[in-house]
Design a protein around this motif. Structure first.
Motif, PDB file in Angstrom:
ATOM      1  N   PRO A  52     -11.383 -20.186 -36.304  1.00  0.00           N
ATOM      2  CA  PRO A  52     -12.442 -19.482 -35.602  1.00  0.00           C
ATOM      3  C   PRO A  52     -11.909 -19.524 -34.099  1.00  0.00           C
ATOM      4  O   PRO A  52     -11.109 -20.325 -33.611  1.00  0.00           O
ATOM      5  CB  PRO A  52     -13.660 -20.412 -35.658  1.00  0.00           C
ATOM      6  CG  PRO A  52     -13.182 -21.773 -35.999  1.00  0.00           C
ATOM      7  CD  PRO A  52     -12.277 -21.812 -36.911  1.00  0.00           C
ATOM      8  N   GLY A  53     -12.329 -18.324 -33.288  1.00  0.00           N
ATOM      9  CA  GLY A  53     -11.893 -18.056 -31.949  1.00  0.00           C
ATOM     10  C   GLY A  53     -12.946 -18.701 -31.032  1.00  0.00           C
ATOM     11  O   GLY A  53     -13.667 -19.612 -31.575  1.00  0.00           O
ATOM     12  N   VAL A  54     -13.031 -18.185 -29.879  1.00  0.00           N
ATOM     13  CA  VAL A  54     -14.303 -18.849 -29.074  1.00  0.00           C
ATOM     14  C   VAL A  54     -15.586 -18.447 -29.387  1.00  0.00           C
ATOM     15  O   VAL A  54     -16.599 -19.042 -29.222  1.00  0.00           O
ATOM     16  CB  VAL A  54     -14.007 -18.425 -27.668  1.00  0.00           C
ATOM     17  CG1 VAL A  54     -12.655 -18.728 -27.069  1.00  0.00           C
ATOM     18  CG2 VAL A  54     -13.918 -16.841 -27.696  1.00  0.00           C
ATOM     19  N   ASP A  55     -15.565 -17.413 -30.343  1.00  0.00           N
ATOM     20  CA  ASP A  55     -16.963 -17.084 -30.833  1.00  0.00           C
ATOM     21  C   ASP A  55     -17.304 -17.858 -32.115  1.00  0.00           C
ATOM     22  O   ASP A  55     -18.472 -17.440 -32.658  1.00  0.00           O
ATOM     23  CB  ASP A  55     -17.109 -15.544 -30.994  1.00  0.00           C
ATOM     24  CG  ASP A  55     -15.848 -15.039 -31.988  1.00  0.00           C
ATOM     25  OD1 ASP A  55     -15.240 -15.889 -32.407  1.00  0.00           O
ATOM     26  OD2 ASP A  55     -16.240 -13.907 -32.384  1.00  0.00           O
ATOM     27  N   GLY A  56     -16.625 -18.536 -32.793  1.00  0.00           N
ATOM     28  CA  GLY A  56     -16.769 -19.333 -33.970  1.00  0.00           C
ATOM     29  C   GLY A  56     -16.660 -18.403 -34.998  1.00  0.00           C
ATOM     30  O   GLY A  56     -17.049 -18.923 -36.031  1.00  0.00           O
ATOM     31  N   ALA A  57     -16.535 -17.277 -34.960  1.00  0.00           N
ATOM     32  CA  ALA A  57     -16.463 -16.381 -36.427  1.00  0.00           C
ATOM     33  C   ALA A  57     -15.022 -16.435 -36.824  1.00  0.00           C
ATOM     34  O   ALA A  57     -14.198 -16.693 -36.279  1.00  0.00           O
ATOM     35  CB  ALA A  57     -16.706 -14.976 -35.830  1.00  0.00           C
TER      36      ALA A  57
END
Length: 611
Positions: free
Chosen positions: A52-57
């Protein structure tokens, strides 16, 4: 936009780029869903698809609706690149390297941008560049050096300080604008560069550099250093001098003396002086042996100069046939160009000019020259042939001993210097077949990378023995036995292996040995690297199912479908084999309708299927 039209327009980018014209219409071309399908097919099989990136997706739940949403925001001008999530990974020297992980949407956008940029720049990139390019690799760079760098006297090893973190955004965008006229496309790249990063829950802006870990970052780095490639090509053309080395003075003097003595032999034989002729011939033979110790060409001929250059990403090596002063001047000119035109600094501690016989480290290999004591037949004036020693210093690639010792230590084979193997606790839970396959994968990968080295088998023979003993100790520890008993049980003639059953059939996995390594043949001529090949776009079965909105579990076609990224194939243990096999083949991905996808994540899939 029809797929055929998209393919035709993408392929035309290379033709336009070769003519030197600026390319336009790239941002409008990004509306084509075909490009996004190809981007997903490229990224989704990677392990990073579930990072995941900063958005958790993650890519789990990917669907055409998400692509249409990204395209709509891009065209409306409301799409904004998210900051990357920064993590630190260990480097070979014990330090850490910052790695930026983009969000899922940004990975897709960057891949589409990368495809278009690659079509524009790949046809014009230098033949001296090998990093992150289709059809090129570390081995193509090393093979080029091995095959074409004979006779080098000096090696210039240049280390750029923090390259990826110090790329100047203004210079990079200016270079892009020289070939791209689409302002919206350039603005999108500017947004990627200025997105910033998040570390320890704090946002930090980026004023320079491209994040390592970004999909498009390697290509942007190549575009940036393409200016260095062009500078070196101009410098090579200006530096080259002479068509062949001059005759070595001592070799010429000895040859002239031998010609005089041979003429004397003829006169002595004509007079009937047999004893004198034999004494003169003995002197000729002594001079012949002496001449073998002298090169034919003058290795320090001031009228013969050559310059070689090879780059892999920000690692590059320069070879010089000339004086040490000229090699130092080349290094100074390169440092000046990097500082003035690209605003990059070189490390004074790590950059140096070294004798080619001492060697330099490049891409994990030791690169050095040696003088082969070989005798070859040469044609002299008047059509006369003579045996002489070869003059050119041959270049060798060698395996660094410290790299072998480090690999042995990191993999847990034991103490390399003391030649003491040890077992690996981390593998005791695995089956015997898995243990052997783990050892095979590690050692085969390491040996294959160093297959170009002249001394690969002699340098890795000790490591091979430690690997075998470590395997034996690991299996002995697992089965509470001894190493000798385990290895005797595994012995298959002169090899070792494990037998196992698959559907009532006996199969064998053998321990990989150095004798199975097939080094590529040594070539002395120019290495031909195939040019950038034109390619079309293809759809996989998974993309076809996704576009058809057909669930691979229940077969429903009346609901929106998404891609489920399976972390473990065990997650599909209750799925019929006919449905699970495509998921295994497609790298653990499967198209599900939203009902099946939600039920699977909620753990209700078996109950749902029973209804």
């Amino acid at each position: 936009m029809l797929p055929e039209t998209v393919i035709r327009r993408v392929q035309s980018l290379s033709v336009i780029s070769k003519t030197g014209k600026r390319v336009n219409g790239l941002f409008r071309l990004m509306q084509a869903p075909l490009l996004w399908e190809q981007a997903y097919q490229k990224i989704a099989p990677n392990k990073g698809a579930l990072t995941p990136g900063v958005d958790g997706a993650t890519f789990d739940g990917f669907s055409p609706d998400k692509v249409h949403s990204i395209i709509a925001r891009l065209m409306a001008g409301t799409y904004k690149t998210q900051p990357v999530r920064r993590v630190h990974i260990p480097k070979a020297n014990g330090k850490t390297r910052p790695l930026g992980i983009p969000t899922t949407e940004d990975k897709l956008v960057q891949e589409v941008v990368r495809v278009l940029l690659e079509r524009i720049y790949e046809p014009v990139f230098s033949e001296h560049s090998h990093g992150f390019r289709p059809g090129r690799s570390c081995h193509t760079a090393l093979e080029t050096i091995r095959a074409t760098w004979s006779g080098m006297k000096w090696l210039v090893d240049v280390d750029v300080t923090g390259f990826f973190d110090n790329i100047d955004h203004g210079i990079l965008l200016g270079l892009l604008a020289e070939r791209i006229a689409d302002r919206r496309f350039l603005a999108l790249i500017r947004g990627m560069l200025k997105a910033g990063y998040v570390e320890d829950w704090a946002f930090r802006p980026t004023y320079s550099g491209t994040p390592q870990g970004g999909v498009v970052s390697p290509l942007l780095a190549n575009i940036y250093l393409h200016e260095l490639d062009r500078f070196m090509e101009r410098r090579i053309a200006a530096f080259h001098q002479g068509t062949a080395r001059a005759l070595h003075p001592e070799w010429g003097a000895i040859t002239a003396r031998m010609s005089t003595l041979r003429a004397k032999v003829k006169r002595q034989r004509a007079r009937g002086d047999t004893a004198g002729a034999e004494a003169t011939l003995a002197e000729v033979r002594r001079l012949t042996e002496r001449r073998f110790a002298v090169p034919y060409g003058d290795p320090f001929d001031p009228d013969y100069r050559r310059l070689r250059y090879c780059r892999y990403a920000d690692d590059f090596l320069i070879g010089v046939i000339g004086s040490k002063a000229e090699a130092r001047r080349i290094m100074s000119e390169v440092a000046g160009f990097l500082a003035e035109h690209l605003r990059l600094q070189i490390s004074a501690e790590k950059s140096c000019v070294c004798k080619a016989t001492d060697g330099a480290r490049f891409l994990g290999y030791d690169v050095c020259t040696y003088s082969p004591q070989r005798r070859v037949m040469a044609t002299l004036g008047g059509g006369r042939r003579a045996i002489q020693r070869t003059s050119a210093d041959r270049l060798q690639l060698k395996v660094p001993r410290d790299r072998v010792a480090k690999f042995c230590r990191e993999k847990g084979y034991g103490d390399f210097d003391a030649f003491r193997a040890k077992h690996r606790d981390t593998l005791l839970h695995a089956s015997d077949v898995e243990i052997v396959m783990a050892y095979n994968a590690e050692f085969r990968g390491f040996a294959t990378y160093y297959a170009l080295a002249k001394d690969v088998k002699s340098k890795l023979s000790k490591l091979e023995h430690l690997q075998t003993l470590s395997l034996g100790k690991t299996l002995a520890s697992k089965h509470d036995s001894t190493v000798s008993k385990v290895l005797n049980r595994m012995r298959m003639g002169r090899e070792y292996g494990i037998r196992y059953q698959v559907h009532d059939r006996t199969r064998v996995v053998r321990l990989w040995k150095l004798k199975h390594l097939r080094p590529p043949p040594r070539t002395w001529g120019k290495v031909d690297i195939p040019p950038f090949a034109d390619y079309g776009f293809t759809r996989t079965e998974l993309v076809e199912r996704l576009n058809a909105q057909e669930c691979m579990l229940c077969g429903a076609t009346d609901q929106p479908c998404e891609v489920h990224h399976v972390r473990k194939l065990a997650d599909l243990k209750d799925t019929p084999y006919g449905r699970m096999a495509p998921a295994a083949r497609l790298r653990k991905r499967i198209v599900l309708c939203r009902s099946c996808h939600h039920a699977l994540h909620a753990g209700r899939l078996p109950d749902w299927r029973a209804r």
